[in-house]
Scaffold this motif. Structure first.
Motif, PDB file in Angstrom:
ATOM      1  N   LEU A   1       0.819  -1.212   0.000  1.00 18.57           N
ATOM      2  CA  LEU A   1       0.000   0.000   0.000  1.00 18.57           C
ATOM      3  C   LEU A   1       0.853   1.263   0.000  1.00 18.57           C
ATOM      4  O   LEU A   1       0.392   2.330  -0.439  1.00 18.57           O
ATOM      5  CB  LEU A   1      -0.929   0.002   1.223  1.00 18.57           C
ATOM      6  N   ALA A   2       2.078   1.157   0.488  1.00 21.16           N
ATOM      7  CA  ALA A   2       2.973   2.322   0.528  1.00 21.16           C
ATOM      8  C   ALA A   2       3.821   2.454  -0.733  1.00 21.16           C
ATOM      9  O   ALA A   2       4.564   3.434  -0.870  1.00 21.16           O
ATOM     10  CB  ALA A   2       3.896   2.231   1.748  1.00 21.16           C
ATOM     11  N   MET A   3       3.718   1.517  -1.657  1.00 23.40           N
ATOM     12  CA  MET A   3       4.569   1.534  -2.838  1.00 23.40           C
ATOM     13  C   MET A   3       4.399   2.771  -3.716  1.00 23.40           C
ATOM     14  O   MET A   3       5.375   3.232  -4.329  1.00 23.40           O
ATOM     15  CB  MET A   3       4.342   0.276  -3.674  1.00 23.40           C
ATOM     16  N   PRO A   4       3.204   3.358  -3.834  1.00 21.51           N
ATOM     17  CA  PRO A   4       3.126   4.620  -4.605  1.00 21.51           C
ATOM     18  C   PRO A   4       4.050   5.700  -4.059  1.00 21.51           C
ATOM     19  O   PRO A   4       4.710   6.405  -4.826  1.00 21.51           O
ATOM     20  CB  PRO A   4       1.651   5.014  -4.482  1.00 21.51           C
ATOM     21  N   GLY A   5       4.113   5.826  -2.737  1.00 21.90           N
ATOM     22  CA  GLY A   5       5.023   6.799  -2.144  1.00 21.90           C
ATOM     23  C   GLY A   5       6.473   6.409  -2.316  1.00 21.90           C
ATOM     24  O   GLY A   5       7.337   7.269  -2.555  1.00 21.90           O
ATOM     25  N   VAL A   6       6.764   5.107  -2.216  1.00 21.28           N
ATOM     26  CA  VAL A   6       8.141   4.632  -2.417  1.00 21.28           C
ATOM     27  C   VAL A   6       8.578   4.883  -3.856  1.00 21.28           C
ATOM     28  O   VAL A   6       9.698   5.345  -4.120  1.00 21.28           O
ATOM     29  CB  VAL A   6       8.254   3.143  -2.067  1.00 21.28           C
ATOM     30  N   LEU A   7       7.686   4.592  -4.797  1.00 19.25           N
ATOM     31  CA  LEU A   7       8.009   4.830  -6.205  1.00 19.25           C
ATOM     32  C   LEU A   7       8.229   6.317  -6.472  1.00 19.25           C
ATOM     33  O   LEU A   7       9.160   6.703  -7.197  1.00 19.25           O
ATOM     34  CB  LEU A   7       6.888   4.292  -7.099  1.00 19.25           C
ATOM     35  N   ALA A   8       7.376   7.155  -5.889  1.00 18.56           N
ATOM     36  CA  ALA A   8       7.554   8.602  -6.047  1.00 18.56           C
ATOM     37  C   ALA A   8       8.894   9.044  -5.485  1.00 18.56           C
ATOM     38  O   ALA A   8       9.599   9.860  -6.094  1.00 18.56           O
ATOM     39  CB  ALA A   8       6.412   9.344  -5.360  1.00 18.56           C
ATOM     40  N   ALA A   9       9.271   8.498  -4.323  1.00 17.60           N
ATOM     41  CA  ALA A   9      10.562   8.846  -3.722  1.00 17.60           C
ATOM     42  C   ALA A   9      11.713   8.404  -4.615  1.00 17.60           C
ATOM     43  O   ALA A   9      12.701   9.134  -4.789  1.00 17.60           O
ATOM     44  CB  ALA A   9      10.681   8.203  -2.342  1.00 17.60           C
ATOM     45  N   ILE A  10      11.602   7.220  -5.195  1.00 17.96           N
ATOM     46  CA  ILE A  10      12.659   6.717  -6.081  1.00 17.96           C
ATOM     47  C   ILE A  10      12.846   7.645  -7.276  1.00 17.96           C
ATOM     48  O   ILE A  10      13.970   8.019  -7.634  1.00 17.96           O
ATOM     49  CB  ILE A  10      12.333   5.289  -6.542  1.00 17.96           C
ATOM     50  N   LEU A  11      11.736   8.031  -7.902  1.00 14.82           N
ATOM     51  CA  LEU A  11      11.825   8.893  -9.078  1.00 14.82           C
ATOM     52  C   LEU A  11      12.311  10.290  -8.716  1.00 14.82           C
ATOM     53  O   LEU A  11      13.101  10.894  -9.450  1.00 14.82           O
ATOM     54  CB  LEU A  11      10.460   8.971  -9.773  1.00 14.82           C
ATOM     55  N   ILE A  12      11.840  10.810  -7.587  1.00 17.91           N
ATOM     56  CA  ILE A  12      12.244  12.152  -7.168  1.00 17.91           C
ATOM     57  C   ILE A  12      13.737  12.217  -6.895  1.00 17.91           C
ATOM     58  O   ILE A  12      14.392  13.236  -7.149  1.00 17.91           O
ATOM     59  CB  ILE A  12      11.441  12.583  -5.921  1.00 17.91           C
ATOM     60  N   VAL A  13      14.301  11.134  -6.389  1.00 15.36           N
ATOM     61  CA  VAL A  13      15.730  11.113  -6.087  1.00 15.36           C
ATOM     62  C   VAL A  13      16.550  10.735  -7.321  1.00 15.36           C
ATOM     63  O   VAL A  13      17.571  11.371  -7.622  1.00 15.36           O
ATOM     64  CB  VAL A  13      16.024  10.129  -4.934  1.00 15.36           C
ATOM     65  N   PHE A  14      16.119   9.722  -8.041  1.00 17.19           N
ATOM     66  CA  PHE A  14      16.910   9.181  -9.136  1.00 17.19           C
ATOM     67  C   PHE A  14      17.064  10.168 -10.291  1.00 17.19           C
ATOM     68  O   PHE A  14      18.177  10.360 -10.819  1.00 17.19           O
ATOM     69  CB  PHE A  14      16.272   7.886  -9.645  1.00 17.19           C
ATOM     70  N   ILE A  15      15.964  10.809 -10.687  1.00 12.26           N
ATOM     71  CA  ILE A  15      15.987  11.659 -11.876  1.00 12.26           C
ATOM     72  C   ILE A  15      16.927  12.856 -11.722  1.00 12.26           C
ATOM     73  O   ILE A  15      17.799  13.081 -12.571  1.00 12.26           O
ATOM     74  CB  ILE A  15      14.562  12.092 -12.255  1.00 12.26           C
ATOM     75  N   PRO A  16      16.811  13.667 -10.666  1.00 11.53           N
ATOM     76  CA  PRO A  16      17.725  14.819 -10.564  1.00 11.53           C
ATOM     77  C   PRO A  16      19.155  14.444 -10.209  1.00 11.53           C
ATOM     78  O   PRO A  16      20.073  15.226 -10.458  1.00 11.53           O
ATOM     79  CB  PRO A  16      17.088  15.685  -9.470  1.00 11.53           C
ATOM     80  N   THR A  17      19.350  13.260  -9.619  1.00 15.22           N
ATOM     81  CA  THR A  17      20.706  12.871  -9.232  1.00 15.22           C
ATOM     82  C   THR A  17      21.616  12.722 -10.444  1.00 15.22           C
ATOM     83  O   THR A  17      22.777  13.131 -10.418  1.00 15.22           O
ATOM     84  CB  THR A  17      20.667  11.551  -8.439  1.00 15.22           C
TER      85      THR A  17
END
Length: 290
Positions: free
Chosen positions: A210-226
């Motif tokens: 149930l928390a995976m949408p937030g985990v996925l958002a966190a992954i993309l938010i960190v991965f893309i600008p890095t």
């Protein structure tokens, strides 16, 4: 229907309201991206731009081992930063959501955002001081007798870039995970426990999916600008922590080769887009299988 009546419908009013931000987004985002793509098919001789269509830039970017190494290194560093950030952010978000009293959650979120009070550049310089050969990390370890001489692998390499970026993007990972955890119906967790599931099984079978949408958002938010960060690798990365963004900046600013810089930027964007789509699809498939 007369034209004047069409503009009175809800759809027309909605279109009128969304038009200004849409036009703004097209002008400020789509136009620069389109310009970068066009530049990637041109060539440059010092200050002269040859607008003849060519694929030589892409051939050179693909065949030159320097560019390939920088791109793969950037992907590795971005992946390591994302993994470290999300793995450290999830327990914090979980603690604030499930263990902290509702009246104190705002205080905790306020404390999490404190790093935003200082400049990103200042935080990078602080990590440069902390990880230095004679910095507090090495000094503390030596005084405790854990090491005999200062560690040389924690600064001016990829490790320093991962540490610095993981700290810089930590709040961006904590907040979306916290929001996702807050949306979970606590009665579902109680039902799982009533059916005999352990706390560990409940977490992996109910809470985490149930928390995976937030985990996925966190992954993309960190991965893309890095991947696009070039300040941190330049200040704390050294030669071993140089990333593709540093080469793009060099092509534009030092080598006067904007088409090659644009080509590398397009390749980096395509790589990030492909990886992001794979992550989204894999996450959705894993969530549905639960």
């Amino acid at each position: 229907m007369p034209l004047k009546h069409r503009f009175r419908t809800d759809a027309a009013l909605g279109l009128v309201q969304v038009s200004p931000p849409l036009i703004y987004a097209l002008v400020m985002l789509a136009a620069p991206l389109g310009t970068i793509v066009l530049f990637s098919f041109w060539t440059q001789d010092f200050l002269t731009i040859d607008r003849s269509f060519t694929l030589n830039n892409y051939r050179e970017a693909v065949t030159d081992p320097l560019y390939s190494e920088l791109l793969f290194r950037s992907l590795r560093i971005a992946g390591a930063v994302t993994a470290a950030t999300v793995l450290l952010a999830f327990p914090i978000a979980y603690f604030v959501s499930f263990q902290v009293r509702p009246a104190r959650k705002s205080l905790w979120l306020f404390l999490i955002t404190i790093p935003f009070w200082t400049s990103y550049l200042i935080r990078v310089f602080l990590w440069r001081v902390i990880l230095a050969y004679d910095g507090p990390v090495n000094g503390t370890l030596i005084s405790l007798g854990i090491i005999d001489e200062p560690l040389s692998w924690i600064l001016y390499n990829a490790n320093a870039v991962v540490i610095t970026l993981a700290h810089a993007f930590a709040p961006f990972a904590i907040l979306p995970i916290f929001v996702s955890l807050e949306k979970i119906d606590r009665s579902l967790l109680e039902a799982a426990r009533d059916l005999g599931e352990s706390r560990t099984a409940t977490f992996f079978r109910v809470t985490l999916p149930l928390a995976m949408p937030g985990v996925l958002a966190a992954i993309l938010i960190v991965f893309i600008p890095t991947i696009g960060d070039y300040v941190t690798p330049r200040l704390v990365g050294g030669s071993g922590g140089t990333m593709i963004a540093n080469m793009i900046q060099t092509q534009f600013m030092r080598l006067n080769n904007a088409p090659m810089g644009a080509t590398l930027a397009v390749i980096a964007m395509l790589s990030v887009t492909l990886i992001s789509l794979v992550l989204v699809l894999a996450t959705r498939r894993w969530t549905r299988s639960r």
